[in-house]
Write an enzyme that holds these catalytic residues in place. Structure first.
Site, PDB file in Angstrom:
ATOM      1  N   GLY A  80       0.666  -1.286  -0.010  1.00 12.91           N
ATOM      2  CA  GLY A  80       0.194   0.125   0.099  1.00 12.91           C
ATOM      3  C   GLY A  80       0.953   1.341   0.045  1.00 12.91           C
TER       4      GLY A  80
ATOM      5  N   CYS B  74       5.993  -0.556   6.627  1.00 16.13           N
ATOM      6  CA  CYS B  74       5.500   0.652   5.999  1.00 16.13           C
ATOM      7  C   CYS B  74       6.820   1.140   5.084  1.00 16.13           C
ATOM      8  CB  CYS B  74       5.272   1.972   6.921  1.00 16.13           C
ATOM      9  SG  CYS B  74       4.801   3.476   6.070  1.00 16.13           S
ATOM     10  N   LEU B  75       6.567   1.674   3.653  1.00 17.08           N
ATOM     11  CA  LEU B  75       7.552   1.962   2.825  1.00 17.08           C
ATOM     12  C   LEU B  75       8.428   3.268   3.361  1.00 17.08           C
ATOM     13  CD1 LEU B  75       5.998   1.370  -0.692  1.00 17.08           C
ATOM     14  CD2 LEU B  75       7.864  -0.050   0.425  1.00 17.08           C
TER      15      LEU B  75
ATOM     16  N   HIS C   8      -4.434   1.182   7.531  1.00 12.83           N
ATOM     17  CA  HIS C   8      -2.752   1.752   7.778  1.00 12.83           C
ATOM     18  C   HIS C   8      -2.661   2.849   6.789  1.00 12.83           C
ATOM     19  CE1 HIS C   8       1.750   1.028   7.572  1.00 12.83           C
ATOM     20  NE2 HIS C   8       1.495   1.802   6.500  1.00 12.83           N
ATOM     21  N   GLU C   9      -3.400   2.724   5.349  1.00 10.58           N
ATOM     22  CA  GLU C   9      -3.326   3.843   4.587  1.00 10.58           C
ATOM     23  C   GLU C   9      -4.167   5.057   4.817  1.00 10.58           C
ATOM     24  OE1 GLU C   9      -0.807   3.713   2.728  1.00 10.58           O
ATOM     25  OE2 GLU C   9      -0.456   1.370   2.840  1.00 10.58           O
TER      26      GLU C   9
HETATM   27 NI    NI Z   1       2.825   3.146   5.453  1.00 11.66          NI
END
Ligand code: NI
Length: 162
Positions: free
Chosen positions: A46, A90-91, A132-133
């Site tokens: 995501g 998370c990226l 999360h997003e």
């Molecule tokens: Ni994230």
């Protein structure tokens, strides 16, 4: 289409609240394409627009299943049900993982990139990804709500960002 730079931990923009999208135009479509490419490039499930520096309420999710990339514009979680304790990354927080409590199921309303307002019931990983997003759109990141003491740093694999 292009890969965008991912904003990482320590960047103030990650704590800012994103604004509603008012118009789905070519520029927004380009942003969405770039977000999907960027998510795929770094093997994410995501990505929220704020993570590429754009404070708009847009997110993309891909669970790498038959549903393909899901694009949500102006998503609103209408209802949450139950709980699940999950591992999350998370990226914007490379190589970090922690345990988080998320709803087991969510009922979300959003606008598609074609401009249609729809409702979706999601559970398990999809519910987790949506929460999360949507948190990102509200300036919240997973480490703000992780179960204390569960944060782990994992060495990246060759060629892997997250
Ligand atoms: Ni994230």
């Amino acid at each position: 289409m292009a890969i965008r730079i991912i904003r990482e931990q320590g960047d103030d923009i990650l704590s800012k609240k994103s604004r509603e999208v008012e118009k789905i135009d070519d520029r927004l479509q380009e942003l969405i394409d770039d977000m999907i490419d960027t998510m795929h490039k770094y093997n994410g499930v995501g990505l929220a627009a704020v993570q590429v520096g754009i404070l708009k309420r847009v997110l993309v999710i891909d669970l790498y299943d038959d549903k393909g990339p899901i694009v949500m514009i102006n998503p609103v979680i209408l209802k949450e049900k139950g709980e699940q304790e999950v591992e999350e990354g998370c990226l914007s927080f490379p190589n970090q993982f922690a345990r988080v409590i998320r709803p087991a199921e969510v009922f979300v309303e959003y606008t598609t990139r074609e401009g249609k307002r729809i409702k979706l019931k999601a559970k398990e990983l999809l519910a987790q990804a949506i929460c999360h997003e949507v948190d990102h759109l509200n300036g919240e990141v997973f480490v703000d709500k992780m179960i204390p003491g569960t944060l782990e740093y994992v060495e990246p694999e060759e060629g892997d960002k997250n």
